[in-house]
Write an enzyme that holds these catalytic residues in place. Sequence first.
Site, PDB file in Angstrom:
ATOM      1  N   PRO A  97       0.804  -1.219   0.000  1.00  0.00           N
ATOM      2  CA  PRO A  97       0.000   0.000   0.000  1.00  0.00           C
ATOM      3  C   PRO A  97       0.837   1.269   0.000  1.00  0.00           C
ATOM      4  O   PRO A  97       0.330   2.353  -0.256  1.00  0.00           O
ATOM      5  CB  PRO A  97      -0.817  -0.102   1.295  1.00  0.00           C
ATOM      6  CG  PRO A  97      -0.596  -1.444   1.856  1.00  0.00           C
ATOM      7  CD  PRO A  97       0.551  -2.070   1.170  1.00  0.00           C
ATOM      8  N   GLU A 124       2.431  -6.659   8.602  1.00  0.00           N
ATOM      9  CA  GLU A 124       2.675  -5.218   8.713  1.00  0.00           C
ATOM     10  C   GLU A 124       3.639  -4.714   7.648  1.00  0.00           C
ATOM     11  O   GLU A 124       4.002  -3.533   7.644  1.00  0.00           O
ATOM     12  CB  GLU A 124       3.242  -4.894  10.105  1.00  0.00           C
ATOM     13  CG  GLU A 124       2.259  -5.114  11.230  1.00  0.00           C
ATOM     14  CD  GLU A 124       1.005  -4.285  11.051  1.00  0.00           C
ATOM     15  OE1 GLU A 124       1.112  -3.054  10.861  1.00  0.00           O
ATOM     16  OE2 GLU A 124      -0.110  -4.867  11.084  1.00  0.00           O
ATOM     17  N   ARG A 162      -2.554  -8.590 -20.841  1.00  0.00           N
ATOM     18  CA  ARG A 162      -3.471  -8.255 -21.942  1.00  0.00           C
ATOM     19  C   ARG A 162      -2.850  -7.275 -22.932  1.00  0.00           C
ATOM     20  O   ARG A 162      -3.366  -7.101 -24.045  1.00  0.00           O
ATOM     21  CB  ARG A 162      -4.793  -7.728 -21.395  1.00  0.00           C
ATOM     22  CG  ARG A 162      -4.718  -6.409 -20.682  1.00  0.00           C
ATOM     23  CD  ARG A 162      -6.007  -6.131 -19.922  1.00  0.00           C
ATOM     24  NE  ARG A 162      -7.190  -6.352 -20.735  1.00  0.00           N
ATOM     25  CZ  ARG A 162      -7.657  -5.466 -21.628  1.00  0.00           C
ATOM     26  NH1 ARG A 162      -7.029  -4.336 -21.796  1.00  0.00           N
ATOM     27  NH2 ARG A 162      -8.741  -5.725 -22.329  1.00  0.00           N
ATOM     28  N   ASP A 177      -9.673   0.929 -24.796  1.00  0.00           N
ATOM     29  CA  ASP A 177      -9.981   0.765 -23.381  1.00  0.00           C
ATOM     30  C   ASP A 177      -9.928   2.089 -22.629  1.00  0.00           C
ATOM     31  O   ASP A 177      -9.176   2.995 -22.985  1.00  0.00           O
ATOM     32  CB  ASP A 177      -8.971  -0.191 -22.720  1.00  0.00           C
ATOM     33  CG  ASP A 177      -9.290  -1.638 -23.001  1.00  0.00           C
ATOM     34  OD1 ASP A 177     -10.410  -1.933 -23.417  1.00  0.00           O
ATOM     35  OD2 ASP A 177      -8.390  -2.477 -22.795  1.00  0.00           O
TER      36      ASP A 177
END
Length: 250
Positions: A97, A124, A162, A177
């Site tokens: 994150p 963590e 992709r 896209d």
Amino acid sequence: MDVHVLTLFPAMLEGPLRESIVGRAVENGVVRIRIHNIRDYAHDRHRTTDDYPYGGGGGMVMKPEPLFEAVEAVRSLIGEENGRERAEGAHVVLMTPQGEVLTQALVEELASKSDLVLICGHYEGVDERVVEHLVDREISIGDYVLSGGEIPAMAVVDAVVRLLPGAVGDGQSIEDDSHSTGLIQFPQYTRPAEYRGRQVPAVLLSGNHEEVRRWRRRQSLRRTQQRRPDLLEKADLSSEDSALLAEQEG
């Protein structure tokens, strides 16, 4: 391209990465994906991969030894199969994150690599020495916290694969896209032309390719303006785009 995913939970990835576009790309030899269990590189009886943080605090931290050895083993494998240059050029990514947020531009950059090594973080986080001396970059899929890096790694693999030549049958579909053009994609319709009294826009049935193109571009600009104005501010707009936006405002 070769993709190596380092994880504590291989079963989380094995099924999903055998399905859909990614699965077909693997079958057709477009990409090779290998999943490595980080616990295989822990040498104690309990295959320990985490420990308490120095300085106290809650949770556990992933130990450096198994991660360093896992990446080194993957680099050796790449070297044996493809030569030392490829091994040294393997791009090591930590899913966390704390990383830079994944964008289509970043996906395109990753798709240009010959070898990707994705580390799935957990608990963590990982010992900071891994970040400082082992990985090339840290990537996040959004400003929220998941239980581990497996789902983010799957997102990266799917987005990257992709884009590889031969992975998607219709290359035009990739070009149109959302985010590939810097804008949100235009609305899509398919058969039947009428359903429960709701009609497909007439322009899409007209056969006039130029009018269809202009309608789609107008809709893409409109949606981006309504839903993601931040993208519109950064988009490289043509004079035609500016005129289409002015039409909507008029």
